[in-house]
Design an enzyme around this catalytic site. Structure first.
Site, PDB file in Angstrom:
ATOM      1  N   TRP A   1     -16.427  11.467 -12.514  1.00  0.00           N
ATOM      2  CA  TRP A   1     -15.531  11.183 -11.382  1.00  0.00           C
ATOM      3  C   TRP A   1     -14.928  12.455 -10.790  1.00  0.00           C
ATOM      4  CZ3 TRP A   1     -10.376  12.616 -11.695  1.00  0.00           C
ATOM      5  CH2 TRP A   1      -9.868  12.904 -12.965  1.00  0.00           C
TER       6      TRP A   1
ATOM      7  N   ASN B   1     -10.888   2.089   2.939  1.00  0.00           N
ATOM      8  CA  ASN B   1     -10.491   1.969   1.530  1.00  0.00           C
ATOM      9  C   ASN B   1     -11.501   1.177   0.705  1.00  0.00           C
ATOM     10  OD1 ASN B   1      -8.569   2.174  -0.749  1.00  0.00           O
ATOM     11  ND2 ASN B   1      -8.478  -0.039  -0.487  1.00  0.00           N
TER      12      ASN B   1
ATOM     13  N   TRP C   1       1.709   1.691  -3.466  1.00  0.00           N
ATOM     14  CA  TRP C   1       0.608   2.330  -4.209  1.00  0.00           C
ATOM     15  C   TRP C   1       0.693   3.858  -4.053  1.00  0.00           C
ATOM     16  CZ3 TRP C   1      -2.665   1.096  -7.899  1.00  0.00           C
ATOM     17  CH2 TRP C   1      -3.067  -0.224  -8.071  1.00  0.00           C
TER      18      TRP C   1
ATOM     19  N   TRP D   1     -21.202  11.636 -19.370  1.00  0.00           N
ATOM     20  CA  TRP D   1     -21.652  11.604 -17.975  1.00  0.00           C
ATOM     21  C   TRP D   1     -23.024  12.256 -17.842  1.00  0.00           C
ATOM     22  CZ3 TRP D   1     -18.511   8.528 -15.424  1.00  0.00           C
ATOM     23  CH2 TRP D   1     -17.139   8.523 -15.701  1.00  0.00           C
TER      24      TRP D   1
ATOM     25  N   TRP E   1      -9.881   7.630  -7.753  1.00  0.00           N
ATOM     26  CA  TRP E   1     -11.110   7.930  -8.506  1.00  0.00           C
ATOM     27  C   TRP E   1     -11.019   7.430  -9.937  1.00  0.00           C
ATOM     28  CZ3 TRP E   1     -15.969   8.978  -7.472  1.00  0.00           C
ATOM     29  CH2 TRP E   1     -16.280   9.320  -6.153  1.00  0.00           C
TER      30      TRP E   1
ATOM     31  N   GLU F   1       0.849  -1.212   0.000  1.00  0.00           N
ATOM     32  CA  GLU F   1       0.000   0.000   0.000  1.00  0.00           C
ATOM     33  C   GLU F   1       0.879   1.255   0.000  1.00  0.00           C
ATOM     34  OE1 GLU F   1      -3.158  -0.382  -0.638  1.00  0.00           O
ATOM     35  OE2 GLU F   1      -2.790  -2.532  -0.479  1.00  0.00           O
TER      36      GLU F   1
HETATM   37  C1  LIG Z   1     -11.666   6.777  -4.636  1.00  0.00           C
HETATM   38  C2  LIG Z   1     -10.468   6.740  -3.715  1.00  0.00           C
HETATM   39  C3  LIG Z   1      -9.954   7.920  -3.199  1.00  0.00           C
HETATM   40  C4  LIG Z   1      -8.823   7.908  -2.356  1.00  0.00           C
HETATM   41  N1  LIG Z   1      -8.339   9.098  -1.863  1.00  0.00           N
HETATM   42  C5  LIG Z   1      -7.232   9.089  -1.074  1.00  0.00           C
HETATM   43  C6  LIG Z   1      -6.700  10.309  -0.571  1.00  0.00           C
HETATM   44  O1  LIG Z   1      -7.173  11.404  -0.886  1.00  0.00           O
HETATM   45  N2  LIG Z   1      -5.617  10.239   0.259  1.00  0.00           N
HETATM   46  C7  LIG Z   1      -5.048   9.041   0.610  1.00  0.00           C
HETATM   47  O2  LIG Z   1      -4.068   9.037   1.373  1.00  0.00           O
HETATM   48  N3  LIG Z   1      -5.525   7.886   0.125  1.00  0.00           N
HETATM   49  C8  LIG Z   1      -6.601   7.866  -0.686  1.00  0.00           C
HETATM   50  N4  LIG Z   1      -7.100   6.675  -1.150  1.00  0.00           N
HETATM   51  C9  LIG Z   1      -6.378   5.422  -0.836  1.00  0.00           C
HETATM   52  C10 LIG Z   1      -6.828   4.682   0.443  1.00  0.00           C
HETATM   53  O3  LIG Z   1      -8.217   4.547   0.468  1.00  0.00           O
HETATM   54  C11 LIG Z   1      -6.363   5.350   1.735  1.00  0.00           C
HETATM   55  O4  LIG Z   1      -5.004   5.678   1.666  1.00  0.00           O
HETATM   56  C12 LIG Z   1      -6.567   4.402   2.930  1.00  0.00           C
HETATM   57  O5  LIG Z   1      -7.928   4.075   3.050  1.00  0.00           O
HETATM   58  C13 LIG Z   1      -6.074   5.070   4.200  1.00  0.00           C
HETATM   59  O6  LIG Z   1      -6.343   4.273   5.300  1.00  0.00           O
HETATM   60  P1  LIG Z   1      -5.178   3.661   6.197  1.00  0.00           P
HETATM   61  O7  LIG Z   1      -4.236   4.744   6.598  1.00  0.00           O
HETATM   62  O8  LIG Z   1      -5.818   2.879   7.282  1.00  0.00           O
HETATM   63  O9  LIG Z   1      -4.459   2.719   5.148  1.00  0.00           O
HETATM   64  P2  LIG Z   1      -3.558   1.410   5.298  1.00  0.00           P
HETATM   65  O10 LIG Z   1      -4.300   0.306   4.659  1.00  0.00           O
HETATM   66  O11 LIG Z   1      -3.071   1.212   6.679  1.00  0.00           O
HETATM   67  O12 LIG Z   1      -2.317   1.737   4.331  1.00  0.00           O
HETATM   68  C14 LIG Z   1      -1.157   2.432   4.790  1.00  0.00           C
HETATM   69  C15 LIG Z   1      -0.934   3.683   3.974  1.00  0.00           C
HETATM   70  O13 LIG Z   1      -0.701   3.355   2.601  1.00  0.00           O
HETATM   71  C16 LIG Z   1      -1.261   4.359   1.760  1.00  0.00           C
HETATM   72  N5  LIG Z   1      -2.306   3.750   0.929  1.00  0.00           N
HETATM   73  C17 LIG Z   1      -3.117   2.730   1.256  1.00  0.00           C
HETATM   74  N6  LIG Z   1      -3.907   2.400   0.217  1.00  0.00           N
HETATM   75  C18 LIG Z   1      -3.591   3.235  -0.777  1.00  0.00           C
HETATM   76  C19 LIG Z   1      -4.065   3.394  -2.114  1.00  0.00           C
HETATM   77  N7  LIG Z   1      -5.006   2.596  -2.646  1.00  0.00           N
HETATM   78  N8  LIG Z   1      -3.540   4.385  -2.862  1.00  0.00           N
HETATM   79  C20 LIG Z   1      -2.567   5.193  -2.380  1.00  0.00           C
HETATM   80  N9  LIG Z   1      -2.070   5.084  -1.115  1.00  0.00           N
HETATM   81  C21 LIG Z   1      -2.578   4.106  -0.332  1.00  0.00           C
HETATM   82  C22 LIG Z   1      -1.861   5.415   2.666  1.00  0.00           C
HETATM   83  O14 LIG Z   1      -0.917   6.443   2.864  1.00  0.00           O
HETATM   84  C23 LIG Z   1      -2.123   4.634   3.942  1.00  0.00           C
HETATM   85  O15 LIG Z   1      -2.154   5.440   5.101  1.00  0.00           O
HETATM   86  C24 LIG Z   1      -8.221   6.673  -2.011  1.00  0.00           C
HETATM   87  C25 LIG Z   1      -8.760   5.476  -2.528  1.00  0.00           C
HETATM   88  C26 LIG Z   1      -9.875   5.509  -3.370  1.00  0.00           C
HETATM   89  C27 LIG Z   1     -10.428   4.214  -3.896  1.00  0.00           C
END
Ligand SMILES: Cc1cc2nc3c(=O)[nH]c(=O)nc-3n(C[C@H](O)[C@H](O)[C@H](O)COP(=O)(O)OP(=O)(O)OC[C@H]3O[C@@H](n4cnc5c(N)ncnc54)[C@H](O)[C@@H]3O)c2cc1C
Length: 474
Positions: free
Chosen positions: A369, A351, A287, A316, A392, A284
């Site tokens: 979107w 997420n 990612w 859209w 998105w 993650e």
């Molecule tokens: C439509 C959509 C919009 C999103 N918008 C954002 C946003 O504005 N800011 C944001 O930080 N994340 C975003 N995410 C990614 C992800 O949902 C969040 O980072 C995650 O839910 C944060 O929760 P956590 O800290 O418990 O993550 P954990 O699962 O503990 O992951 C650890 C860290 O990894 C990073 N991470 C995790 N998943 C992703 C991912 N898919 N993409 C990029 N980084 C990731 C984050 O920094 C997160 O804190 C988005 C995902 C989607 C599908």
């Protein structure tokens, strides 16, 4: 003291005092250092809500940093104004030898930094260091030097080329190295800059920037490090399974802390690296780097579709009532509504839930979107342009994802699978609180659903319409 060369450290996404690349760099040279933060009026203008949680969070972080720095013999210098003008004026007014900051990947921020460097050229040296991502924008490329467009090969190359230096701590040895902050504040003030008063507490600080105190009980500003340690020690081993379960506290919830740099992303990776479960979690973090890399190379994808065939070609719908129902969590699909209300309530969404609600907006409602991206931008504590636009576009099937557009999540089966007991829905949709178990995901026709609305679209026909819209231009 002030006769020694002054190194200004401009903090942005790195609001901490440990494992800090800019402080580390500034401390390598001679002289004294001074951390600075600017409440940039050009950014503040985008915050529509005076009670925005993120401003309360940031203001509290400034007070925390100031008190930590005072204990170390320094203090924060916090300014208000357009950063493009404020920073060069500050550096000149204080006669700074160097201005150090961590590089960003967002287009407007890079342009801002280039403009500051240009105004200061020949006067103050501007140094940009790498801090916010483990592998920065251009660090991981294909063999031919071009950027990756697909996550899996990028992640493979990211891991294969990682060096110990990428994860090494940027040590901050700051004893006796701070400038005399009161004198610098007075000089900045005399130069006509708006220096914020940190001595009157949180509400007074927020008032100076035109905002009001909001509820941030879920996001303690001093909790980042403890959260990280707790997660790594207790939850990491089950992460790969628990991360998808909506009612569980299975993910780290570190995203707001990573977004603003209250924790170091290098430290996250270092602490997790050799433990069971680390691979999934580090993925993650990759990612996060991947989406930052995409935005770095393709800044236009903040607002334009990544895939050229879909660039401004999709037809859209513009149906205000549907968009409003989605925003308010009143679509009649319990898991979608619970997720949207979770974001309203705590400024964060799981997420899996983000994937479900984004798919619902783009596919079931066929709403652009970009509108969803903007709504998230106003509400998420962790809002980050690269991850948000990337997420998105993933959901809208217009982005880097290798999956074709015909993936349309069924919100009912997603709810039943990832919230099997219905706890998540009951937590955020109190109208359905009396319904037991997973029945809560199909409450329609049951008197116990009370005032909860009927679905605003039918899943099967909405899916067919979405496929038709994509097929027209695919
Ligand atoms: C439509 C959509 C919009 C999103 N918008 C954002 C946003 O504005 N800011 C944001 O930080 N994340 C975003 N995410 C990614 C992800 O949902 C969040 O980072 C995650 O839910 C944060 O929760 P956590 O800290 O418990 O993550 P954990 O699962 O503990 O992951 C650890 C860290 O990894 C990073 N991470 C995790 N998943 C992703 C991912 N898919 N993409 C990029 N980084 C990731 C984050 O920094 C997160 O804190 C988005 C995902 C989607 C599908």
């Amino acid at each position: 003291m002030q006769d020694k060369p002054l190194n200004l450290v401009w903090m942005r996404r790195d609001l901490r005092l440990h494992d800090h690349a800019a402080l580390h760099h500034a401390l390598k040279g001679p002289g004294v250092i001074q951390p600075v933060f600017v409440f940039d009026t050009e950014i503040l203008a985008r915050f529509a809500n005076p009670l925005d949680r993120r401003l309360t969070f940031l203001a509290q972080v400034m007070l925390d940093l100031d008190s930590e720095l005072r204990a170390r013999g320094g203090g924060m210098l916090v300014l208000h104004g357009p950063a493009t003008e404020v920073m060069p004026r500050l550096a000149q007014a204080l006669g700074a030898a160097q201005l150090v900051a961590a590089a960003d990947i967002e287009g407007p921020t890079r342009a801002r930094d280039a403009s500051v460097a240009q105004v200061l050229s020949g006067i103050t040296k501007m140094s940009l260091v790498k801090d916010a991502w483990i592998r920065h924008g251009g660090a991981v490329n294909k063999k031919d030097g071009t950027p990756y467009h697909v996550f899996t090969p990028y992640a493979k190359a990211w891991r294969a080329t990682l060096t110990p230096e990428d994860l090494a701590e940027r040590v901050v040895e700051d004893k006796g190295r701070y400038a005399h902050v009161a004198a610098l504040r007075a000089k900045a003030y005399a130069a006509g800059l708006r220096v914020l008063d940190l001595s009157q507490g949180l509400e007074a600080l927020l008032e100076q920037i035109g905002f009001k105190k909001a509820d941030i009980t879920h996001w303690g500003t001093r909790e980042g490090e403890a959260r990280l340690h707790r997660f790594v020690e207790t939850r990491l081993k089950n992460y790969s399974h628990d991360r998808n379960m909506l009612a569980e506290d299975g993910t780290s919830r570190l995203s707001p802390y990573l977004r603003h740099g209250l924790v170091s992303v290098r430290e996250c990776a270092r602490l997790a690296w050799d433990r069971p479960g680390a691979e999934g979690w580090v993925n993650e973090l990759i990612w996060r780097d991947f989406y930052a890399m995409i935005l770095y190379h393709y800044p236009e994808t903040a607002t334009e579709e990544f895939l050229p065939k879909f660039r401004r070609t999709l037809n859209w719908r513009r149906v205000e009532a549907d968009f409003e129902a989605w925003k308010a969590g009143r679509t009649g699909y319990p898991v979608v509504d619970a997720a949207m209300r979770q974001m309203q309530e705590i400024g964060w969404m799981h997420n899996r839930a983000r994937m479900i609600v984004a798919s619902f907006l783009c596919k079931h409602l066929r709403i652009d979107w970009r509108l969803g991206e903007e709504h998230f931008a106003q509400h998420l504590m962790d809002y980050d342009l690269a991850s948000n636009a990337g997420g998105w576009q993933w959901a809208a099937s217009t982005g880097t994802d290798a999956q074709p557009y015909f993936r349309v999540f069924n919100p009912t089966t997603q709810g039943e699978k990832f919230d099997p007991e219905g706890e998540y829905v009951r937590r955020y949709v109190p109208e359905l609180g009396a319904m037991k178990g997973k029945k809560v995901h199909q409450p329609w026709g049951d008197a116990a659903r009370g005032s909860y609305p009927a679905p605003i679209v039918d899943h099967a026909s909405a899916r067919a319409e979405a496929l038709r819209m994509f097929k027209e231009v695919a």
